[in-house]
Design an enzyme around this catalytic site. Structure first.
Site, short mmCIF file in Angstrom:
data_model
loop_
_atom_site.label_atom_id
_atom_site.label_comp_id
_atom_site.label_asym_id
_atom_site.label_seq_id
_atom_site.Cartn_x
_atom_site.Cartn_y
_atom_site.Cartn_z
N ARG A 46 0.81 -1.23 0.00
CA ARG A 46 0.00 0.00 0.00
C ARG A 46 0.84 1.27 0.00
O ARG A 46 0.39 2.33 0.42
CB ARG A 46 -1.00 0.02 1.17
N LYS A 104 2.51 11.63 -10.63
CA LYS A 104 1.59 10.77 -11.38
C LYS A 104 2.32 9.49 -11.76
O LYS A 104 3.40 9.55 -12.33
CB LYS A 104 1.09 11.47 -12.64
N GLU A 150 7.68 18.73 -24.45
CA GLU A 150 7.12 19.16 -23.17
C GLU A 150 7.69 20.51 -22.73
O GLU A 150 7.02 21.30 -22.09
CB GLU A 150 7.37 18.09 -22.09
N LYS A 180 6.18 23.31 -13.75
CA LYS A 180 5.31 22.17 -13.47
C LYS A 180 5.03 22.06 -11.97
O LYS A 180 3.90 21.79 -11.56
CB LYS A 180 5.90 20.87 -14.00
N GLU A 232 -5.40 17.09 -9.69
CA GLU A 232 -6.16 17.52 -10.85
C GLU A 232 -7.66 17.55 -10.56
O GLU A 232 -8.48 17.01 -11.30
CB GLU A 232 -5.87 16.60 -12.05
N ARG A 259 -4.08 21.72 -12.74
CA ARG A 259 -3.16 20.73 -13.32
C ARG A 259 -3.59 20.29 -14.72
O ARG A 259 -2.75 19.86 -15.52
CB ARG A 259 -3.06 19.53 -12.38
N ASN A 296 -2.14 19.37 -19.76
CA ASN A 296 -2.56 18.48 -20.84
C ASN A 296 -2.63 19.19 -22.19
O ASN A 296 -3.14 18.63 -23.15
CB ASN A 296 -3.93 17.87 -20.51
N HIS A 344 -2.22 17.28 -25.34
CA HIS A 344 -2.21 15.85 -25.01
C HIS A 344 -3.50 15.13 -25.41
O HIS A 344 -3.46 13.93 -25.68
CB HIS A 344 -1.93 15.65 -23.52
N HIS A 353 -2.47 11.98 -27.36
CA HIS A 353 -2.78 10.63 -26.88
C HIS A 353 -3.64 9.88 -27.91
O HIS A 353 -3.51 8.67 -28.07
CB HIS A 353 -3.51 10.68 -25.54
N HIS A 404 6.29 9.64 -27.72
CA HIS A 404 5.30 10.48 -27.04
C HIS A 404 5.42 11.95 -27.44
O HIS A 404 4.44 12.60 -27.81
CB HIS A 404 5.45 10.33 -25.52
#
Length: 363
Positions: free
Chosen positions: A120, A142, A184, A224, A234, A241, A245, A248, A252, A265
């Site tokens: 955990r 993330k 980025e 960032k 987010e 946040r 994106n 993106h 994506h 990417h």
């Protein structure tokens, strides 16, 4: 030159990002300090990094077990996630253990999610070895893996205890991978700091030898971190946040439809940034001249500004609807009010989005 440091402060943790050249001794000192307090330490890397940074791994010593997964996006899936968990258990990490994620975004996301899930949650340290990971995926906590339905659909927010961004490690990167990371950097300038965009426009950053790179990586981490600090998970109703994106939602979709690995990417995001600029222009915010500037900066950093071969617009639109940022069936887009200022919009006319896809080379 001494290493630069950016502090990330979230609701639950505060940790440093170290940016500099030849940070191996500094990281080794932290590893030895953790081990002296009884922490079991295990590292996860990929086959390319293990080979390119062989001397670095030798310096870690035999007390740190290393798992090497295949290089590439396909390692960021359920099978290798299970492999990492079994590796941590086999090396008897307990709740005081520490995972080192040594690699690009794939390794950072995979090992970070394993660290978030095992017992955990155990501590981990990010050691990004690609520019993309240094300025983006290693900052903000993330972590996650891909499933067949889409990219990053399974994961957790799990902040590292430290990040070591060693610019010297970038010297082993293929030029195409370095260019991917610059997407980025360009994005951060487009969404929050016009002066960063101006610097890239005036003189592109071609590779890791560029003496500006340390400062530029630090600058990106600050941008960032400031966004993450204000909206860690987010959850902001608008902006926050989600602004990260930018490009993106388009990018994506390209990765999903083309098949992961066809475009790096950052290459998909390069096209996505152009698409976001076109959307911003069609909505009346950017001028045609702004779109031309953005295309030029993306292109001069050796990134594509359109699809290399046509992909069906219908499939790209379908992939957008699967994006994890979709809420109540509505696709959230990030647009620019101007270069250096972005905002989220809750929806857009899908006929307009299809038109933009076609302008970017879709069929």
């Amino acid at each position: 030159m001494s290493a630069k440091q950016v502090i990330v402060e979230t609701s639950l943790s505060t940790y440093p990002i170290h940016v500099g050249r030849n940070l191996g001794a500094q990281l080794l000192a932290q590893v030895e300090q953790l081990a002296s307090k009884g922490a079991r330490i295990a590292a996860v890397t990929d086959s390319n990094v293990r080979k390119a940074q062989a001397a670095w791994f030798d310096a870690l010593g035999e007390s740190v077990a290393v798992l090497t997964v295949p290089a590439g996006e396909t390692s960021k899936g359920i099978a290798h996630f299970g492999e990492v968990l079994d590796f941590l258990a086999a090396n008897k990490l307990d709740r005081g253990g520490v995972v080192l994620a040594v690699g690009g975004g794939v390794v950072g996301d995979l090992a970070g999610y394993a660290a978030a899930s095992y017992l955990r949650g155990v501590r981990f340290i990010q050691v990004p070895t690609t520019l993309l990971a240094m300025v983006d995926s290693s900052v903000g906590g993330k972590t996650g893996i891909n499933i067949s339905a889409g990219k990053n659909l399974v994961g957790a927010f799990h902040q590292p205890i430290a990040v070591y961004s060693d610019i010297e490690m970038l010297k082993t990167m293929p030029p195409r991978e370095f260019a991917s990371g610059m997407a980025e950097v360009i994005k951060h300038g487009m969404l929050q700091d016009a002066s960063l965009f101006d610097l890239l426009e005036a003189s592109p950053i071609a590779g890791p030898e560029d003496e500006r790179l340390e400062s530029v990586v630090e600058w990106n981490c600050k941008i960032k971190a400031s966004v993450v600090n204000a909206d860690e998970k987010e959850t902001a109703a608008s902006g926050g946040r989600a602004l990260l994106n930018l490009g993106h939602t388009f990018g994506h979709a390209i990765e999903n439809v083309a098949g992961y690995g066809e475009y790096l990417h950052g290459e998909a995001i390069g096209i996505g940034l152009v698409a976001a600029a076109l959307l911003s222009e069609r909505l009346g915010f950017l001028s045609e001249a702004d779109v031309t500037r953005i295309r030029k900066v993306v292109s001069e950093h050796r990134l594509p500004i359109a699809l290399s071969k046509p992909l069906p617009a219908e499939r790209l639109l379908g992939a957008m609807r699967l994006d994890k940022k979709v809420k109540a069936g509505v696709i959230r887009f990030v647009i620019m009010k101007r270069i250096g200022q972005a905002e989220t919009i809750e929806s857009a006319d899908m006929a307009l989005i299809e038109e933009i896809w076609r302008e970017c080379g879709a069929s």
